[in-house]
Design a protein around this motif. Sequence first.
Motif: not given
Length: 422
Positions: A215-218, A224-225, A380-394, A411-416
Amino acid sequence: MRKFTLLALTAALTVTSAHAQTLKWDAYKGTTLRVLLNQHPWTTAMQDHFAEFEKLTGIRLVTETYPEAQFRQKVLVELSTGGQNLDAFMLSPGQEGQLYAKSGWVEDMAGYVNSKTKTAGNWGSSDFYPSVVNSTKYAGIMTGVPIQTETTMLFYRKDLFQKYGVAVPKTLAQLEAAAKTLNRKDGVAGIALRGKGASATSQFAPYMYAVGSSWLKDGQANFTDPKFVKAMTYYTNLLRNYGPQAAVTMSWPEVTNLFAQGKVAMFTDASLFRSIVDDPKSSSVAGKVGFAAVPGRKPTVTTWALAISKGSSKKDAAWLFTQWATNRQNQLRVLLKDVPAVRRSVWNDRAFKAQDKNPEWTQAHLSQLAGATPLWNPPVSQVGEVRDALGQAIVGILQGGNVNDLLKRANDSTNTILSKER
């Protein structure tokens, strides 16, 4: 069988009596504990036994049970406003663990589990599957004590596999080949997977891990990996090429329902769905269902746990409830009600073995626990927001969008989102 089960539970009650000799169970007699519970099979299996705890300890339990969405919101509101009126509660560590740990809203259960004065000597912390215990740990804190668990699993139609000479897939390449061979045979889709936005992310995880991504790196999003892109391309292509129509509308109810109706040859999802797809009351293919380790052999483990509110003034009394609820006797009870237990010993108990309806499922489930990862969600703390961002991509990819562009956007949304957590 019933007589044997009752004998086993009587023996377990003797263990509880032994606990009482080494721990002062009535130390908080007269205390009232408020406990919030999710509307879950574990709760159903346990709630009729709460009176035993009250009799043993003299503690009065005030329990409140809510449907999952309402439950999660209620716990969040209470903890974020101090949690003084909440003593113990159910917790899904993979969903809220990081947020609650970082916010200082939950007790670190490690201190209780390892205490020689607060914990019964034969409670047996080493009896819990290590991977399940690890699934409760975030930000260096053990957020709860596990009460049930599930892993990712392959469900497949044994009759179709035999009819068309398909071997049970062990690799991702074999899974795709099986889906291709069985697709449109006897009117079935080759495979069904979740495609409905955020709900798909957790079941995508084993595919991501199988190709060596994360999910994450550094501390940054890793969407985008190239390996992540490869896994997402594979997952969405399976659905687009060999899945049912309208894949973007499918979460677990739709996936399991299609399989139970005999319209799908196989699917991968949580192990607890055996109760839906192999029950004659709910499935037209009951008795024809096979169970196996998830192809790629990188399963996830999902856990529900009991946690204690940091704001509670009755933490030690709440710990008495937590260790009682998770002792061997009660783990056997829930397992006999088809709730996957987190203690190793109860799976070997004669009472369970005597009524095990599907040893194939049991073997597939247990064989994966040792190597399963608890990170079925992004850590991450905001799991729901990150899942939503990736879910939109799917969803976008399933609808024909460019994989790289959509994952870059997620990726950009999640980093924000992550930048706001720091």
